[in-house]
Every structure is written in C-alpha cells, then in structure tokens.
Design a protein around this motif. Structure first.
Motif, PDB file in Angstrom:
ATOM      1  N   GLY A  52       0.868  -1.350  -0.006  1.00 31.46           N
ATOM      2  CA  GLY A  52      -0.128  -0.146   0.017  1.00 31.46           C
ATOM      3  C   GLY A  52       0.870   1.384  -0.037  1.00 31.46           C
ATOM      4  N   ILE A  53       1.997   1.282  -0.785  1.00 32.32           N
ATOM      5  CA  ILE A  53       2.683   2.391  -0.647  1.00 32.32           C
ATOM      6  C   ILE A  53       3.426   2.683  -2.211  1.00 32.32           C
ATOM      7  CG2 ILE A  53       3.613   2.117   1.685  1.00 32.32           C
ATOM      8  CD1 ILE A  53       6.326   0.757   0.130  1.00 32.32           C
ATOM      9  N   SER A  54       3.932   4.014  -2.488  1.00 31.43           N
ATOM     10  CA  SER A  54       4.045   4.393  -3.853  1.00 31.43           C
ATOM     11  C   SER A  54       5.414   3.196  -4.295  1.00 31.43           C
ATOM     12  CB  SER A  54       4.674   5.517  -3.749  1.00 31.43           C
ATOM     13  OG  SER A  54       5.845   5.825  -3.248  1.00 31.43           O
ATOM     14  N   LEU A  55       5.171   3.371  -5.762  1.00 31.74           N
ATOM     15  CA  LEU A  55       6.330   2.330  -6.454  1.00 31.74           C
ATOM     16  C   LEU A  55       7.626   3.034  -6.139  1.00 31.74           C
ATOM     17  CD1 LEU A  55       7.127   0.095  -8.300  1.00 31.74           C
ATOM     18  CD2 LEU A  55       6.458   1.695 -10.070  1.00 31.74           C
ATOM     19  N   GLY A  56       7.793   4.513  -6.126  1.00 30.12           N
ATOM     20  CA  GLY A  56       8.993   5.183  -5.722  1.00 30.12           C
ATOM     21  C   GLY A  56       9.554   4.629  -4.423  1.00 30.12           C
ATOM     22  N   ARG A  57       8.413   4.586  -3.379  1.00 29.32           N
ATOM     23  CA  ARG A  57       9.193   4.446  -2.001  1.00 29.32           C
ATOM     24  C   ARG A  57       9.605   2.900  -2.105  1.00 29.32           C
ATOM     25  NH1 ARG A  57       5.442   4.625   3.384  1.00 29.32           N
ATOM     26  NH2 ARG A  57       6.983   3.521   4.841  1.00 29.32           N
ATOM     27  N   THR A  58       8.860   1.935  -3.021  1.00 30.16           N
ATOM     28  CA  THR A  58       9.486   0.775  -2.646  1.00 30.16           C
ATOM     29  C   THR A  58      10.662   0.454  -3.301  1.00 30.16           C
ATOM     30  OG1 THR A  58       6.858   0.034  -2.953  1.00 30.16           O
ATOM     31  CG2 THR A  58       8.551  -1.738  -3.491  1.00 30.16           C
TER      32      THR A  58
END
Length: 295
Positions: A52-58
């Motif tokens: 449930g987080i952004s692709l960039g953060r992942t």
C-alpha cells in the motif's frame, strides 16, 4: 500430534525462515544482480501494491538501500525504525557489567544470514543459528511434557528449498512462496497470505506488562543486596532502564499488535532487560559456593 509414553509430540516450525520458506536478505535487490529483469518488473510493482505504498518508495527501500555503503545503509534503516543484527548486540551489551564487555565481545558467535546465497543459508543450518533455536524449542517443550519434532529441517525439504531459483520464491508481491503454496487449503488466507509473522515470544509484551510490578520489585530486591555473581555479570541500573520501557498492562496489547511500533529499538531493549533480570534472579537463588574441600 503423536504420543509416546505420557508425553505428546508437537511439530515445530524451526527451519521455516531459513529453509522451506526462506526469503533471503535483500531479496529484491538480488533480482537485478542475477539478471532476472522480468521478475523484477513484475514483482516490485506488485510488492508496492501489497504494501500500500508508492512504487518510488518501494524502489528506494527494496532496490536502492541495499546497494548503499554499509555505514550509510545502517543510518537509513535506523532512521526508519528498522532493527539490525548489530542492534541486538547493543541491547545485550547495555545490560552487562562494563568490565566483562571485551571478553564477551571476543566470544560472540559470528553473524549468519547476512545475504541470501545458498552458502550463507547452509551456514545457518550448520552453525549456531538454527541449532540454537531447536535447542530452545526442545527445552521449552520438555518443561511442559511435549516432545518436539522438526519436519521443516528434514534433509529432503532443506535440499529442495536450497535448489529453488529466486523466481520460485517471489510471486504476487509476496515472498516465502514455497511454504505459502504448500499451505493452500490448510491455513486460512489471512495466515497464508500475511506479510508479517509473530515469533515464539510474540506475546512477551503482554506477559511482561502483566508482571511489570513484580519485575520491578525483584529488581529492587537485587539492588538492595546484589549477589557477587549478579554484580559480576549485569548492570542493574541498565536493566532498570529497560524495564521502564515495558508498557503498562492497559496498553500492552495495543503495543504488541502495532505494526508501526514493531521494529522500534525499545522492544529489543525491554525484552533483553526482562530476560537478564530472570537470569539474575535465578543466580541470586543459587546457594553460595562453600569452601573448597580439604584434600
């Protein structure tokens, strides 16, 4: 469950993390190292959706941080509340008598599972990491009567798990796939598909919180007249600092279930303090050694 004499038998899960469902250290960062770009392009976005987080953060957390220099990486992980293996040593060192720290440090067992290579995983089986867990389970079970078996450490299961390529470990934004697939129809989905786990001491927070008044009283009793064996090993003031971090009973359950609070360093420090206090109390109850016999 199986029985022998008057003791029941129980199948323990030791060997799960490092055997049948081992998901490795920096698993996603291993994908580009092995040239598995198709799996990378599929699984990183899937993991972002699962978390449930952004692709960039992942991408930052799963792909970039593992490639940072070791010191910078430790700073980044601690800033985000992630516990490291070195934090476990610091928590233990904090409650020891400073006079013995050098000697204890020299006798520390080597860290294993620092990467996700088959060789590192084999070391975990052969060195102290998994054998010590099995010993803990056997002793804890024996106190209550059951006999423990370890099906996940069967040589055939271990050999099979070590032979699997990384593409068989990741799917649909989740790791530990061999074990998840094996448990289809056996475990409920909320367990089989869970991204988190609770270890054998997962309820220690609620138990320690309920016993906090007794723990503090035991500490004060030790402080009043510390036995030489206790003073030689432990810093009782540091143990007191750790006990102060144990939650109060009315908030313990919420703290135990809190995902945001799970990896905070206070947990390690509090658990270490409780454990060492129990050891100190046990030492204090042992009779003092008498004079050496005459020869």
């Amino acid at each position: 469950m199986s029985g022998k004499d008057d003791a029941e038998g129980d199948d323990a899960g030791d060997g799960d993390d490092e055997g049948a469902s081992y998901n490795g250290a920096d698993l996603y960062a291993r994908l580009p190292r092995e040239g598995r770009l198709r799996t990378l392009l599929r699984e990183v976005p899937a993991r972002a959706r699962r978390d449930g987080i952004s692709l960039g953060r992942t991408i930052r957390g799963r792909l970039l941080v593992p490639f940072l220099p070791a010191r910078l990486r430790r700073l980044v992980l601690r800033r985000h509340g992630r516990l490291l293996l070195s934090d476990a040593w610091r928590a233990r060192a904090r409650v020891l008598n400073p006079a013995i720290l050098d000697a204890v440090s020299r006798r520390r067992m080597l860290q294993v599972l620092q990467d996700d290579t088959p060789a590192d995983r084999v070391r975990a089986f052969c060195d102290h990491h998994i054998p010590s867990r099995c010993t803990y389970s056997a002793i804890a079970a024996a106190r209550q009567g059951p006999a423990v078996s370890l099906p996940l450490l069967d040589r055939r299961v271990v050999d099979f798990a070590l032979s699997l390529p990384i593409s068989h470990v990741l799917a649909d934004g989740l790791s530990r796939q061999p074990f998840r697939i094996a448990m289809e129809g056996i475990l409920p989905d909320r367990v089989q598909l869970s991204r988190h786990k609770v270890g054998r001491s997962g309820d220690w927070i609620t138990r320690s919180a309920a016993a906090k008044p007794a723990l503090l009283a035991a500490l004060e009793q030790l402080r009043a007249k510390p036995p030489p064996a206790v003073s030689a090993l432990f810093d009782l003031d540091a143990i007191g600092e750790g006990l102060a971090l144990v939650p109060e009973p009315d908030e313990a359950l919420q703290r135990m279930r809190s995902r945001a609070d799970e990896a905070r360093p206070w947990r390690r420090q509090a658990l270490t303090a409780v454990t060492c206090l129990n050891v100190a109390c046990h030492l204090a109850q042992r009779p003092a050694p008498g004079p050496a016999p005459l020869r």
